[in-house]
Design a protein around this motif. Structure first.
Motif, PDB file in Angstrom:
ATOM      1  N   ASP A  68     -14.970   4.892  -0.412  1.00  0.00           N
ATOM      2  CA  ASP A  68     -13.711   4.794   0.312  1.00  0.00           C
ATOM      3  C   ASP A  68     -12.561   4.805  -0.677  1.00  0.00           C
ATOM      4  N   SER A  69     -11.563   5.653  -0.391  1.00  0.00           N
ATOM      5  CA  SER A  69     -10.404   5.744  -1.286  1.00  0.00           C
ATOM      6  C   SER A  69      -9.263   4.915  -0.747  1.00  0.00           C
ATOM      7  N   GLY A  70      -8.190   4.829  -1.532  1.00  0.00           N
ATOM      8  CA  GLY A  70      -7.028   4.067  -1.103  1.00  0.00           C
ATOM      9  C   GLY A  70      -6.957   2.723  -1.780  1.00  0.00           C
ATOM     10  N   SER A  71      -6.108   1.861  -1.238  1.00  0.00           N
ATOM     11  CA  SER A  71      -5.876   0.566  -1.857  1.00  0.00           C
ATOM     12  C   SER A  71      -7.019  -0.388  -1.544  1.00  0.00           C
ATOM     13  N   SER A  72      -7.226  -1.320  -2.432  1.00  0.00           N
ATOM     14  CA  SER A  72      -8.290  -2.294  -2.231  1.00  0.00           C
ATOM     15  C   SER A  72      -7.952  -3.572  -2.962  1.00  0.00           C
ATOM     16  N   CYS A  73      -8.719  -4.590  -2.695  1.00  0.00           N
ATOM     17  CA  CYS A  73      -8.582  -5.897  -3.343  1.00  0.00           C
ATOM     18  C   CYS A  73      -7.319  -6.617  -2.851  1.00  0.00           C
ATOM     19  N   ARG A 126      11.075   5.962  -8.173  1.00  0.00           N
ATOM     20  CA  ARG A 126      10.792   5.777  -6.742  1.00  0.00           C
ATOM     21  C   ARG A 126      10.147   4.418  -6.494  1.00  0.00           C
ATOM     22  N   LEU A 127       9.268   4.014  -7.382  1.00  0.00           N
ATOM     23  CA  LEU A 127       8.619   2.709  -7.262  1.00  0.00           C
ATOM     24  C   LEU A 127       9.649   1.578  -7.187  1.00  0.00           C
ATOM     25  N   ILE A 128      10.575   1.547  -8.135  1.00  0.00           N
ATOM     26  CA  ILE A 128      11.574   0.479  -8.174  1.00  0.00           C
ATOM     27  C   ILE A 128      12.461   0.519  -6.936  1.00  0.00           C
ATOM     28  N   ASN A 129      12.874   1.713  -6.544  1.00  0.00           N
ATOM     29  CA  ASN A 129      13.723   1.846  -5.357  1.00  0.00           C
ATOM     30  C   ASN A 129      12.998   1.394  -4.095  1.00  0.00           C
ATOM     31  N   ASP A 142       0.844  -1.202   0.000  1.00  0.00           N
ATOM     32  CA  ASP A 142       0.000   0.000   0.000  1.00  0.00           C
ATOM     33  C   ASP A 142       0.876   1.248   0.000  1.00  0.00           C
ATOM     34  N   TYR A 143       1.890   1.234   0.839  1.00  0.00           N
ATOM     35  CA  TYR A 143       2.800   2.375   0.962  1.00  0.00           C
ATOM     36  C   TYR A 143       3.517   2.653  -0.357  1.00  0.00           C
ATOM     37  N   ILE A 144       4.003   1.603  -1.004  1.00  0.00           N
ATOM     38  CA  ILE A 144       4.721   1.762  -2.272  1.00  0.00           C
ATOM     39  C   ILE A 144       3.800   2.335  -3.354  1.00  0.00           C
ATOM     40  N   VAL A 145       2.595   1.790  -3.459  1.00  0.00           N
ATOM     41  CA  VAL A 145       1.637   2.256  -4.466  1.00  0.00           C
ATOM     42  C   VAL A 145       1.253   3.715  -4.215  1.00  0.00           C
ATOM     43  N   ASP A 146       0.977   4.052  -2.960  1.00  0.00           N
ATOM     44  CA  ASP A 146       0.581   5.424  -2.634  1.00  0.00           C
ATOM     45  C   ASP A 146       1.695   6.420  -2.934  1.00  0.00           C
ATOM     46  N   ASP A 166       1.295   9.398  -5.801  1.00  0.00           N
ATOM     47  CA  ASP A 166       1.302  10.790  -5.346  1.00  0.00           C
ATOM     48  C   ASP A 166       1.982  11.729  -6.341  1.00  0.00           C
ATOM     49  N   ILE A 167       2.957  11.215  -7.099  1.00  0.00           N
ATOM     50  CA  ILE A 167       3.735  12.101  -7.976  1.00  0.00           C
ATOM     51  C   ILE A 167       3.701  11.699  -9.451  1.00  0.00           C
TER      52      ILE A 167
END
Length: 268
Positions: free
Chosen positions: A250-255, A166-169, A146-150, A154-155
């Motif tokens: 509801d927003s954010g990650s799901s599934c 940033r994703l890969i890192n 969740d943290y990585i996706v968010d 964001d950018i």
């Protein structure tokens, strides 16, 4: 007063030592892959598929080099796909697309359909999905993905290249961390927290010195004896439990991941 300052100094020293020990403890042992790639069935010759055309050729080249470095470091294949597919209009469809792509191409560092991760970003629907498998799945919890996706979403609208870098890192960093200590707190907040605790302690110590001897023995004692009044306060309280009901808004990650995959989804 000298005793008070001595207590303050001792407290600050002890706090500093504890910060150092906790920092070392929470850092944990970093996982580093030592095994060579064993999967010979995957025929993909690259890892970045920019079908949505949001990256330049130079940016794709740089991401390919970064992915190659991180794959060897964590022992997992890493694939990035951008697309413009209006049919992927739900998170579940995008999740299935990512997982099927991974399986059909037999991705995996250690074996076909083995360790690694795939990130799909659909610029038509703005849905994203990060699917993990093998060692990457085992070391990343739902909160980590969740943290990585968010952090990526964001950018990504402003700077796709920066977001995917940033994703890969982050995938590599979070995979390397000890599973018990995935803590994503800025050192600035840790420092500010310690300063606040120190300030509270100092104020409490100094105010304690100022307030000494202001109340004498005779303040609440009458000359002709001590009078005690029997008073009772009865506090009635109840225990209330509330459960948040998830709605479509509801927003954010799901599934959750399926078929031995882990992962998270989001939107931007």
């Amino acid at each position: 007063m000298a005793k008070t300052y001595r207590r303050i100094l001792i407290f600050i020293v002890i706090l500093g030592v504890l910060m150092g020990l906790l920092g070392k403890k929470f850092a944990g042992d970093q996982y580093v892959n030592t095994e060579p790639r064993k999967n010979t069935e995957c025929t993909l010759t690259k890892r970045v598929f920019d079908d949505a055309d949001v990256l330049t050729d130079e940016e794709e080249k740089n991401l390919e080099a970064l992915i190659a470095e991180k794959e060897e470091l964590i022992g997992g294949d890493l694939v990035l796909i951008t697309t413009n597919d209006a049919s992927l209009d739900t998170m579940e469809k995008l999740r299935d697309y990512a997982q099927n792509y991974y399986k059909e191409n037999k991705l995996g560092w250690d074996q076909p359909i083995g360790s690694g991760a795939i990130y799909v970003d659909d610029w038509e629907t703005r849905y994203t999905w990060l699917a993990t498998r093998g060692i990457v799945k085992d070391r990343l919890s739902k909160d980590n993905t969740d943290y990585i996706v968010d952090e990526t979403n964001d950018i990504v609208n402003k700077d796709p290249y920066k977001a995917y870098t940033r994703l890969i890192n982050l995938i590599a960093e979070e995979t390397q961390k000890s599973p018990m200590f995935h803590i994503n707190i800025s050192p600035i907040w840790v420092l500010l927290g310690c300063l606040v605790v120190s300030l509270i302690f100092v104020v409490a110590q100094l105010s304690g010195q100022v307030g000494k001897d202001t109340v004498k023995k005779s303040t609440y004692v009458k000359k002709d004896g001590v009078q005690m009044n029997d008073k009772q306060d009865i506090f009635l309280h109840s225990h209330v439990t509330k459960t948040k009901r998830k709605t479509d808004d509801d927003s954010g990650s799901s599934c959750s991941g399926t078929d031995d995959f882990g992962g998270s989804g989001g939107s931007h």
